[in-house]
Design an enzyme around this catalytic site. Sequence first.
Site, PDB file in Angstrom:
ATOM      1  N   ASP A 198       0.831  -1.200   0.000  1.00 43.52           N
ATOM      2  CA  ASP A 198       0.000   0.000   0.000  1.00 43.52           C
ATOM      3  C   ASP A 198       0.868   1.254   0.000  1.00 43.52           C
ATOM      4  OD1 ASP A 198      -2.763   1.127   0.405  1.00 43.52           O
ATOM      5  OD2 ASP A 198      -1.834   1.901   2.237  1.00 43.52           O
ATOM      6  N   GLU A 272       1.503  -0.604  -5.158  1.00 48.10           N
ATOM      7  CA  GLU A 272       0.514   0.435  -5.405  1.00 48.10           C
ATOM      8  C   GLU A 272       1.281   1.751  -5.419  1.00 48.10           C
ATOM      9  OE1 GLU A 272      -3.433   2.604  -3.549  1.00 48.10           O
ATOM     10  OE2 GLU A 272      -1.682   2.150  -2.333  1.00 48.10           O
TER      11      GLU A 272
END
Length: 552
Positions: A198, A272
């Site tokens: 993330d 990401e």
Amino acid sequence: MIYQIYPRSWADGDGDGVGDLPGIIGRLPYLRDLGVDAIWLSPFYVSPQADAGYDVADYRDIDPVFGSLADADAMVARAHELGIKVIVDLVPNHTSDEHVWFQAALSAAPGSPERERYVFREGLGPDGSQPPNDWESVFGGPAWTRVTEPDGTPGQWYLHLFDPKQPDLNWELPEVREEFESILRFWLDRGIDGFRVDVAHGLIKEQGLPNWSEHQSMLGSGTAEAQDTRPRRRAPMWDQDGVHEIYESWRRILNSYNATHSSDADRIMCAEAWVTPAERAARYVRPTEFHQAFNFDFLEAEWSPESLRQVITSSYAANDSVGAPTTWVLSNHDVVRHASRLGLPAGTRRPNGIGVGDAQPDAALGLRRARAATALMLALPGGAYLYQGEELGLPDHTEMPDDARQDPTWERSGHTERGRDGCRVPMPWARDAPSYGFGPSERTWLPQPDSYAALAVDQQDGVDGSTLELYRAMLRLRRELRLGQGSLSFTDEGGSVVSVVNGAPGGDVTVIANLGDSPVALPAGATVLVSSEPLDGDRLPPDTTAWIQLAS
């Protein structure tokens, strides 16, 4: 082909209205039959759920709302029995404010080792009452919150690029790096096959934390701005060069778990990283770092031949330069689903949520274009990610009552950004069951729209022409022909059609996407393998993609 499961919304095993690991275990055969190679699960760690689990309080345990470590082990074992690999989310940019480290920082004095783990700074002004700089939170409002010191006086400020309950870690500190290397090993030792990281572009901040007055956004800047290629100074909180040293160390750890050096035994990472231009994004997938990085330029592209040609060409050029595959994606838990997004008028800025009173998408057009867009994506060489429910053609819940919203963006933006709840609505499995089969009760943590009844799995299973059967057919052909391992060349010369040839190991496949207003003729002698919509005789209708093979 990796399928994203949002655990809160996939399947509820106990009827409390929130999805859980036992629910996931029970539905894994569905994914085997769909034809996926791996699943990626959004966070299931211990968390106060201020941001639906992306605020982690304990990285080595499962939140009771989802189950237990034993349930996680059982899920991994069952997935492996079915030939499905398991990737879990890792959230390294920030912790929860309820993490033991942050609680210790609040109890400690300024300048202490406990505070060094986070980004604490003195405030500006004679009394320190102003934030250390002008940074905004991605969720709206200032990116700094002031703490009350143990003696009760106003004290330092801490950085949170997202919600105040998500304090940013200080990745310049060796202790932070050592802790996350230990977390990686903990999950690898339990048989996890990899990690989706993330906010991979956010760990390191520019030295001195200089002011940045531009509007803060991690999630892309919308259709029109995404096409703006003018050089810009990088934001001081994103894509700093120092992040790459961290991921090189992680890659070495993952490599050490593959004693056979077989690609089948690889433990992988996917980034990401909302990074432009493509050349900078490709840095994350150099041979010593990530195996994959989401191609958000493709997700952001307009539904136009020019935009798609440009992004496909530039993506391959950038990734080829570092010897990495391109990883395609159209929807995830952070963006309006493409079945809704593509139903908006051309040129519309991609909204951060759609709600009551907003311009509503054309549902039929959106689904038609979504099927065509996915058919194009799944024919491209490289990796691909699907988001749960897109194989059913699920739209966002675009008329969700505002009082049901839970995304912190809604409150922190002063009710100007509705946020991501619309794409996170629980899955419909059976039309006439409670909660459309999501769980054994009527309870769902977010309300489901009425449109989900007709889109439930049991309404599409075995139905010729349904979106579910289209996805199953495409994934079967993708695997049989090994399209992900092919080469690509364009055959069109402009106009309203995007046409490419995938030189796959299983045989050349020509992919034709008609983005115009009129049907186009297919080449003579074409054998149609799959089409996103029924053909008009030997012609391809508008907003339709077909895979064909030509007689040699």
